[in-house]
Motif scaffolding. Sequence first.
Motif, PDB file in Angstrom:
ATOM      1  N   ALA A 123      34.841  13.632   2.096  1.00 24.49           N
ATOM      2  CA  ALA A 123      34.290  13.821   3.435  1.00 24.49           C
ATOM      3  C   ALA A 123      34.510  12.573   4.281  1.00 24.49           C
ATOM      4  O   ALA A 123      34.370  11.441   3.802  1.00 24.49           O
ATOM      5  N   GLY A 124      34.843  12.773   5.551  1.00 22.83           N
ATOM      6  CA  GLY A 124      35.064  11.655   6.450  1.00 22.83           C
ATOM      7  C   GLY A 124      33.758  11.045   6.921  1.00 22.83           C
ATOM      8  O   GLY A 124      32.730  11.729   7.021  1.00 22.83           O
ATOM      9  N   HIS A 125      33.783   9.762   7.222  1.00 25.98           N
ATOM     10  CA  HIS A 125      32.590   9.069   7.691  1.00 25.98           C
ATOM     11  C   HIS A 125      32.302   9.447   9.136  1.00 25.98           C
ATOM     12  O   HIS A 125      33.208   9.507   9.977  1.00 25.98           O
ATOM     13  N   ALA A 126      31.034   9.755   9.438  1.00 23.61           N
ATOM     14  CA  ALA A 126      30.609  10.068  10.797  1.00 23.61           C
ATOM     15  C   ALA A 126      30.223   8.768  11.499  1.00 23.61           C
ATOM     16  O   ALA A 126      29.186   8.171  11.197  1.00 23.61           O
ATOM     17  N   PHE A 127      31.052   8.324  12.430  1.00 18.85           N
ATOM     18  CA  PHE A 127      30.800   7.081  13.152  1.00 18.85           C
ATOM     19  C   PHE A 127      29.665   7.273  14.157  1.00 18.85           C
ATOM     20  O   PHE A 127      29.679   8.216  14.964  1.00 18.85           O
ATOM     21  N   THR A 128      28.705   6.378  14.147  1.00 18.65           N
ATOM     22  CA  THR A 128      27.741   6.281  15.234  1.00 18.65           C
ATOM     23  C   THR A 128      28.295   5.298  16.259  1.00 18.65           C
ATOM     24  O   THR A 128      29.314   4.627  16.027  1.00 18.65           O
ATOM     25  N   TYR A 148      35.065   8.574  21.448  1.00 18.18           N
ATOM     26  CA  TYR A 148      34.679   9.702  22.289  1.00 18.18           C
ATOM     27  C   TYR A 148      33.935  10.738  21.459  1.00 18.18           C
ATOM     28  O   TYR A 148      34.102  10.822  20.234  1.00 18.18           O
ATOM     29  N   GLU A 149      33.097  11.495  22.127  1.00 21.19           N
ATOM     30  CA  GLU A 149      32.353  12.591  21.527  1.00 21.19           C
ATOM     31  C   GLU A 149      32.520  13.818  22.421  1.00 21.19           C
ATOM     32  O   GLU A 149      32.321  13.739  23.650  1.00 21.19           O
ATOM     33  N   THR A 150      32.904  14.940  21.844  1.00 30.10           N
ATOM     34  CA  THR A 150      33.103  16.159  22.614  1.00 30.10           C
ATOM     35  C   THR A 150      31.759  16.738  23.042  1.00 30.10           C
ATOM     36  O   THR A 150      30.803  16.766  22.269  1.00 30.10           O
ATOM     37  N   MET A 151      31.697  17.190  24.284  1.00 31.61           N
ATOM     38  CA  MET A 151      30.483  17.790  24.845  1.00 31.61           C
ATOM     39  C   MET A 151      30.780  19.206  25.316  1.00 31.61           C
ATOM     40  O   MET A 151      31.842  19.477  25.893  1.00 31.61           O
ATOM     41  N   LEU A 244      29.350   7.078  27.266  1.00 36.68           N
ATOM     42  CA  LEU A 244      28.509   7.381  26.111  1.00 36.68           C
ATOM     43  C   LEU A 244      27.034   7.231  26.450  1.00 36.68           C
ATOM     44  O   LEU A 244      26.181   7.933  25.885  1.00 36.68           O
ATOM     45  N   ALA A 245      26.702   6.330  27.365  1.00 38.37           N
ATOM     46  CA  ALA A 245      25.311   6.164  27.780  1.00 38.37           C
ATOM     47  C   ALA A 245      24.787   7.428  28.451  1.00 38.37           C
ATOM     48  O   ALA A 245      23.621   7.810  28.270  1.00 38.37           O
ATOM     49  N   ALA A 246      25.624   8.107  29.223  1.00 38.99           N
ATOM     50  CA  ALA A 246      25.207   9.349  29.864  1.00 38.99           C
ATOM     51  C   ALA A 246      25.000  10.451  28.830  1.00 38.99           C
ATOM     52  O   ALA A 246      24.148  11.320  29.008  1.00 38.99           O
ATOM     53  N   GLY A 252      19.723  13.891  25.082  1.00 39.80           N
ATOM     54  CA  GLY A 252      18.408  13.469  24.624  1.00 39.80           C
ATOM     55  C   GLY A 252      18.441  12.603  23.391  1.00 39.80           C
ATOM     56  O   GLY A 252      17.402  12.206  22.863  1.00 39.80           O
ATOM     57  N   GLN A 253      19.628  12.275  22.889  1.00 37.43           N
ATOM     58  CA  GLN A 253      19.792  11.407  21.730  1.00 37.43           C
ATOM     59  C   GLN A 253      21.194  10.825  21.761  1.00 37.43           C
ATOM     60  O   GLN A 253      22.111  11.424  22.335  1.00 37.43           O
ATOM     61  N   PRO A 254      21.403   9.654  21.163  1.00 38.58           N
ATOM     62  CA  PRO A 254      22.753   9.060  21.176  1.00 38.58           C
ATOM     63  C   PRO A 254      23.710   9.858  20.298  1.00 38.58           C
ATOM     64  O   PRO A 254      23.282  10.554  19.366  1.00 38.58           O
ATOM     65  N   PRO A 255      24.992   9.776  20.577  1.00 39.74           N
ATOM     66  CA  PRO A 255      25.968  10.490  19.737  1.00 39.74           C
ATOM     67  C   PRO A 255      25.987   9.945  18.318  1.00 39.74           C
ATOM     68  O   PRO A 255      25.888   8.740  18.101  1.00 39.74           O
TER      69      PRO A 255
END
Length: 841
Positions: A123-128, A148-151, A244-246, A252-255
Amino acid sequence: MKTWKRIRHFWSRRQYERDLAEEIRLHREMAGAAFGSAALALEDSRAVWGFAWLESLAQDVRYALRGFRKTPGFALTVVATIGLALGLNTTLFTVFNAYVLRPIAVADPYSLYGFTWTNQRGAGHAFTVRDYEEFRQSEVAFSDVLAYETMFAALDGHTMVGQAVSGNFFQLLRAGTFLGRPLLPADSDVIVLSHATWQDRFGADPLIVGKTLHLRGYPLEVVGVANPAFGGVADFPSSFWVPLAAYSQVEGQPPENVTVVGRLRPGLSPQTTRAALAVWARQATAGLPDAQKATGVRLQSHATMIPFTRDSLAFTIPVFIAFGLVLLIACANVSSMMLARAPARQREIGIRVSLGAGRARLVRQLLIESLLLAIPAAAAGFVISKAAMDFGTRLMYATLPEEFAQVVRIVELSPDARVFGFILLASLAATLLFGLAPAIQTTRSRLVQANRGDFSSDYRPTRLRNALVVTQVTVCALLLISAGVVLRCELRLSVQDFGVQTRGVFGVRLADRFQAAAAAELASQPDVEAVAAVWKAPLYGALRRIAVVPSGNKDTILQGYNFVSAEYFRLFRIPLLRGREFAAEESLAEAPVVVVSESAARRLWPNRDAVGQTIAIRTEPGKDPYFSRLPAYRTALVIGVARDVMNGWTNTGRDTDCLYFPTNPKAANNEALLVRASSRKTVEEALDRIAPSAADYISRMDEAAASQSYPFRVVFWITAFLGGLALALTVSGIYGVLSYLVSQRTREIGIRVALGAGTGSVIRMVMQQSMLLAAIGTALGALCALAAAPVFTHTVAALQPYDAVAYAGGVFLVLAAAVGAAFYPSRRAAGIDPAITLRSD
């Protein structure tokens, strides 16, 4: 200098010809009969002065064009047949090129690589975000790193797919903007729109920069519009980019699972980078538990929208084969047409051989004719491909469910050098496929036989034409059987019982902070019958698995599970077979109780009543609560047994084993609210009172269920079209072979009729020829389908590659087409007048 003189002669050859003729005339007058042949002297002089091969080539081209003017119907038929096949293949390659081959519109795209490390389970590591910042500061192998995080969220009432990105996103990629400016590291409450979104959703408003848009109810200022060619670095075009701040404010929580992409340092290869990253990952995870330590790394190119990998090739190769078979069958059809013209050209070829033309020169002449037909066919194919892409795009958006059509975006399917190169290579390949065999066959006949028009002993094109027709029938049968298999799969998916009543139910996805207020507002509406919260909505994906130990058993069992509120079973009309559903208090408190599905009860407690039993829950630390939400308790009491319902993807099996744990609208990480209401408008108006664009999407659950069969419907349309085209070409090929056969056997048929053969026996003789070719081809096509079936046996549960009805239907269509193609030639053969035939001989 010799080459330069030849070039000068080529451009001034008319003056040279006049001077040469005058000089030879003078020499002949002086030498008399001893001078010899003036024509031979002229040819020898031209060979020294000019490019003989170029002049010969020009002669072949002019000769071929004169021949086409005499038979325009034949030339247009070949151009149309090959052009259609080239157009379809060019369409497919254009899509493949746009997603897999064309680099994204950034600086030095081939130096961009995505990175993560893998653990013992692969399993790949989930980066915070914190992991990303630490990795960026380590400066390992990459000159700079972005995240980046997909929204998936609503922007001013339009559901879109965008990206929350790090502040250096645009600077690292050097993508630039069309209007305004890109995102900067200090930005927080701003947004950059894609060029397509700016045009399609906001009417290309030139004053868009500076305006405020609401992303899931959160206000953001538009600071820029990206360049038209830029669509991001994901597998699909992005509609917007926010910091990412937005994301933290909107969600309601950080990616918690960002994708990390870096640019390789100059001079470093991917292999060297992978080795350096592996060393760093092992050092960075040395203090973690063994299950979380890095055992490997993944380095994936981000140069294109979809990486050119073994997986992408495994998906596209079968599609290319299907489209390539259409080109093959078109070439076989044209080859048959050329062989039909061969007897009419034998006397011409014999005369050319008598005048000294070698077989190589004759083959070259015939191949040049094929190439001259392939060139306009390539141009026609390009036009057809453009029309096919425009029509396909409109058809896709018209047939997609409305909720999904507004989200789906495709990249620009414009041609480039690779597309034009493909058309060129494909046309050259087509030239060899449909031109080489007839050219070789046509030049085989002996000189004396050719001059007197007798080709029976050595010239046998019927065998080659029969082989071409069998090839056409084989491909046609394979494609029609495949279309039948996919159609049967789509029908099974469309009529299956999901176990839930989806009509009148809407799925609403919105941020956690809005769910409780939205549930209360919706429940207060008189047109709303029920509102339920759910962690994973049914029919939107496979169930997650959890390890449990049932009471009375020591074995750990992996079991699908979900979190639902007390209203869930009433909303979907799911009956409780035994026991009871959750009480409202149990949902609010997320009490340690569970409702199990009927199949789960049989699996966990065979031959026992599940109500009153308990399950022990085995958990693993460090899992993402959004993807692997776990109960807060370790033991749960079974209070009810519900009827089996479909929970996962409909095309992968029923997936009915499920444990239902209680949840409520106030709980975190619930995916959606489910609403049974009289109309969509009621739901939209209630949500608008909560916040502008609060809901990411509102979808009808019955359309969501129907949409799961949509990909199979598309595959059926494509295979059916290809199969129908192949069938039409096959009918044409069989008709051409039988028409040629009747014309060649006119004398024989006339003698048979004169000796007393009836109409039925003549028709039967011609029909037998057709059915023999069709039988051989359909048998080979069915065998090819059976040989390919094991590849798809375990891919989709509803797909049955050995479906007898699909095979029988495909074979029947081909045989019926063969009978239809043979009807007119057989009737023409039966109508031959023996008196006229024998008198003409």
